[in-house]
Enzyme design. Structure first.
Site, PDB file in Angstrom:
ATOM      1  N   PRO A  11     -23.420  -0.795  51.545  1.00  0.00           N
ATOM      2  CA  PRO A  11     -23.860   0.140  52.578  1.00  0.00           C
ATOM      3  C   PRO A  11     -24.677   1.320  52.055  1.00  0.00           C
ATOM      4  CG  PRO A  11     -21.471   0.252  52.239  1.00  0.00           C
ATOM      5  CD  PRO A  11     -21.969  -0.948  51.499  1.00  0.00           C
ATOM      6  N   ASN A  12     -25.675   1.660  52.828  1.00  0.00           N
ATOM      7  CA  ASN A  12     -26.551   2.824  52.633  1.00  0.00           C
ATOM      8  C   ASN A  12     -27.572   2.650  51.509  1.00  0.00           C
ATOM      9  OD1 ASN A  12     -25.421   4.520  54.733  1.00  0.00           O
ATOM     10  ND2 ASN A  12     -23.598   4.616  53.442  1.00  0.00           N
ATOM     11  N   ARG A  19     -33.552   9.601  50.303  1.00  0.00           N
ATOM     12  CA  ARG A  19     -32.699  10.790  50.325  1.00  0.00           C
ATOM     13  C   ARG A  19     -31.945  10.878  49.004  1.00  0.00           C
ATOM     14  NH1 ARG A  19     -28.467  10.446  54.444  1.00  0.00           N
ATOM     15  NH2 ARG A  19     -27.890  12.341  53.363  1.00  0.00           N
ATOM     16  N   TYR A  24     -29.539   9.442  43.178  1.00  0.00           N
ATOM     17  CA  TYR A  24     -29.846   8.010  43.160  1.00  0.00           C
ATOM     18  C   TYR A  24     -31.275   7.685  42.699  1.00  0.00           C
ATOM     19  CZ  TYR A  24     -25.485   7.778  45.764  1.00  0.00           C
ATOM     20  OH  TYR A  24     -24.173   7.889  46.136  1.00  0.00           O
ATOM     21  N   ASN A  75     -23.724  -4.385  43.564  1.00  0.00           N
ATOM     22  CA  ASN A  75     -23.499  -2.951  43.773  1.00  0.00           C
ATOM     23  C   ASN A  75     -23.024  -2.830  45.208  1.00  0.00           C
ATOM     24  OD1 ASN A  75     -23.434  -0.254  44.175  1.00  0.00           O
ATOM     25  ND2 ASN A  75     -25.567   0.151  43.590  1.00  0.00           N
ATOM     26  N   ALA A  78     -20.078   2.079  48.671  1.00  0.00           N
ATOM     27  CA  ALA A  78     -18.764   2.675  48.936  1.00  0.00           C
ATOM     28  C   ALA A  78     -17.672   1.616  49.110  1.00  0.00           C
ATOM     29  CB  ALA A  78     -18.850   3.571  50.168  1.00  0.00           C
ATOM     30  N   HIS A  81     -14.989   0.981  46.399  1.00  0.00           N
ATOM     31  CA  HIS A  81     -13.792   1.817  46.236  1.00  0.00           C
ATOM     32  C   HIS A  81     -12.741   1.557  47.302  1.00  0.00           C
ATOM     33  CE1 HIS A  81     -16.776   3.738  43.760  1.00  0.00           C
ATOM     34  NE2 HIS A  81     -17.477   4.141  44.814  1.00  0.00           N
ATOM     35  N   ASP A  88     -10.956  -9.892  47.717  1.00  0.00           N
ATOM     36  CA  ASP A  88     -10.428 -11.254  47.939  1.00  0.00           C
ATOM     37  C   ASP A  88     -11.559 -12.286  47.915  1.00  0.00           C
ATOM     38  OD1 ASP A  88      -7.801 -10.422  48.100  1.00  0.00           O
ATOM     39  OD2 ASP A  88      -7.762 -10.336  50.292  1.00  0.00           O
ATOM     40  N   GLU A  99     -20.982  -5.892  37.694  1.00  0.00           N
ATOM     41  CA  GLU A  99     -20.966  -4.760  38.642  1.00  0.00           C
ATOM     42  C   GLU A  99     -21.959  -3.701  38.160  1.00  0.00           C
ATOM     43  OE1 GLU A  99     -17.101  -2.926  38.780  1.00  0.00           O
ATOM     44  OE2 GLU A  99     -17.713  -1.408  40.251  1.00  0.00           O
ATOM     45  N   HIS A 101     -23.713   0.203  39.190  1.00  0.00           N
ATOM     46  CA  HIS A 101     -23.849   1.409  40.020  1.00  0.00           C
ATOM     47  C   HIS A 101     -24.992   2.244  39.469  1.00  0.00           C
ATOM     48  CE1 HIS A 101     -20.256   0.548  42.225  1.00  0.00           C
ATOM     49  NE2 HIS A 101     -19.683   0.236  41.077  1.00  0.00           N
ATOM     50  N   LEU A 102     -25.782   2.791  40.368  1.00  0.00           N
ATOM     51  CA  LEU A 102     -26.898   3.643  39.955  1.00  0.00           C
ATOM     52  C   LEU A 102     -26.379   4.915  39.298  1.00  0.00           C
ATOM     53  CD1 LEU A 102     -28.716   3.158  43.327  1.00  0.00           C
ATOM     54  CD2 LEU A 102     -29.657   2.416  41.132  1.00  0.00           C
ATOM     55  N   SER A 103     -25.373   5.516  39.924  1.00  0.00           N
ATOM     56  CA  SER A 103     -24.814   6.767  39.416  1.00  0.00           C
ATOM     57  C   SER A 103     -23.612   6.465  38.523  1.00  0.00           C
ATOM     58  CB  SER A 103     -24.408   7.666  40.585  1.00  0.00           C
ATOM     59  OG  SER A 103     -23.375   7.042  41.359  1.00  0.00           O
ATOM     60  N   ARG A 108     -18.231  11.586  38.990  1.00  0.00           N
ATOM     61  CA  ARG A 108     -18.336  12.078  40.369  1.00  0.00           C
ATOM     62  C   ARG A 108     -16.933  12.288  40.961  1.00  0.00           C
ATOM     63  NH1 ARG A 108     -22.569   8.659  43.646  1.00  0.00           N
ATOM     64  NH2 ARG A 108     -22.390  10.502  44.968  1.00  0.00           N
ATOM     65  N   ARG A 112     -14.255   7.963  43.734  1.00  0.00           N
ATOM     66  CA  ARG A 112     -15.205   6.945  43.246  1.00  0.00           C
ATOM     67  C   ARG A 112     -14.756   6.328  41.916  1.00  0.00           C
ATOM     68  NH1 ARG A 112     -19.741   7.737  46.662  1.00  0.00           N
ATOM     69  NH2 ARG A 112     -19.849   9.926  47.282  1.00  0.00           N
TER      70      ARG A 112
HETATM   71  O1  CA2 Z   1     -24.010   4.783  42.326  1.00  0.00           O
HETATM   72  C1  CA2 Z   1     -24.005   3.782  43.054  1.00  0.00           C
HETATM   73  O2  CA2 Z   1     -24.774   2.839  42.921  1.00  0.00           O
HETATM   74  C2  CA2 Z   1     -23.013   3.733  44.234  1.00  0.00           C
HETATM   75  O3  CA2 Z   1     -22.572   2.387  44.385  1.00  0.00           O
HETATM   76  C3  CA2 Z   1     -23.793   4.202  45.440  1.00  0.00           C
HETATM   77  C4  CA2 Z   1     -22.927   4.338  46.700  1.00  0.00           C
HETATM   78  C5  CA2 Z   1     -21.685   5.173  46.402  1.00  0.00           C
HETATM   79  O4  CA2 Z   1     -20.838   5.191  47.544  1.00  0.00           O
HETATM   80  C6  CA2 Z   1     -20.914   4.648  45.207  1.00  0.00           C
HETATM   81  O5  CA2 Z   1     -19.806   5.488  44.977  1.00  0.00           O
HETATM   82  C7  CA2 Z   1     -21.791   4.598  43.985  1.00  0.00           C
HETATM   83  C8  CA2 Z   1     -23.699   5.041  47.833  1.00  0.00           C
HETATM   84  C9  CA2 Z   1     -25.038   4.471  48.130  1.00  0.00           C
HETATM   85  C10 CA2 Z   1     -25.712   5.422  49.054  1.00  0.00           C
HETATM   86  O6  CA2 Z   1     -27.070   5.406  48.773  1.00  0.00           O
HETATM   87  C11 CA2 Z   1     -27.823   6.379  49.328  1.00  0.00           C
HETATM   88  C12 CA2 Z   1     -29.128   6.411  48.916  1.00  0.00           C
HETATM   89  C13 CA2 Z   1     -29.974   7.383  49.409  1.00  0.00           C
HETATM   90  C14 CA2 Z   1     -29.502   8.303  50.320  1.00  0.00           C
HETATM   91  C15 CA2 Z   1     -28.190   8.263  50.740  1.00  0.00           C
HETATM   92  C16 CA2 Z   1     -27.351   7.294  50.241  1.00  0.00           C
END
Ligand code: CA2
Length: 146
Positions: A11-12, A19, A24, A75, A78, A81, A88, A99, A101-103, A108, A112
């Site tokens: 998601p997102n 943003r 990110y 990836n 959210a 977590h 499953d 796996e 993750h960008l961040s 954080r 997370r």
């Molecule tokens: O760091 C990552 O790749 C995450 O999987 C990104 C998720 C976050 O919930 C994980 O804890 C770590 C969130 C992705 C949201 O991406 C956005 C990108 C631009 C603007 C807003 C959200």
């Protein structure tokens, strides 16, 4: 025939590059698809790249990957977590999972720090931005070559 790697994004992640660039980066998900696709080709692999904001859809994609993929790079945003349903579904996939993750999720908020995916993963890459997907593809190629 080239082996297929499913790349699943949660998601997102469709908002990447639009943003929160300080967390990110400025690379879009379309850029990542191109980069990881090129890297896959350089290893003689192909990708099936997906993003969904819906938990059930990601579960369905894990089921699809069980049949079609040689490996998965995930990836799950959210859902990483929170989602026992995706845990499953991934548990039923007898293929290597990496796996990404960008961040750096460990630098954080504490919510997370828990990942339902990590115990199922051959490797975890976080905090290296979009490059993490390319490194994951290099790792996948190495695993599949053995
Ligand atoms: O760091 C990552 O790749 C995450 O999987 C990104 C998720 C976050 O919930 C994980 O804890 C770590 C969130 C992705 C949201 O991406 C956005 C990108 C631009 C603007 C807003 C959200």
């Amino acid at each position: 025939m080239s082996k297929l790697i499913y790349v699943l994004n949660g998601p997102n992640l469709n908002l990447l590059g639009q943003r929160e660039p300080e967390i990110y980066g400025t690379t879009t998900l379309a850029d990542i698809e191109r980069m990881v696709g090129d890297r896959a080709s350089s290893h003689g692999l192909k990708i099936s790249f997906h993003q969904s904001n819906h938990e059930g859809e990601l579960v369905d994609l894990c089921h699809q990957a069980r049949e079609k993929a040689a490996g998965l790079i995930v990836n799950l945003g959210a859902f990483t977590h929170t989602s026992i349903a995706i845990f499953d579904a991934l548990s039923a996939v007898d293929k290597p999972i990496i796996e990404v993750h960008l961040s750096n999720i460990y630098a954080r908020e504490s919510f997370r720090h828990k990942s339902y995916v990590s115990p199922l993963a051959r490797g975890v890459i976080c905090g290296l931005g979009a490059q993490g997907y390319q490194l994951a593809m290099d790792g996948m190629a190495e695993i599949l070559s053995k």
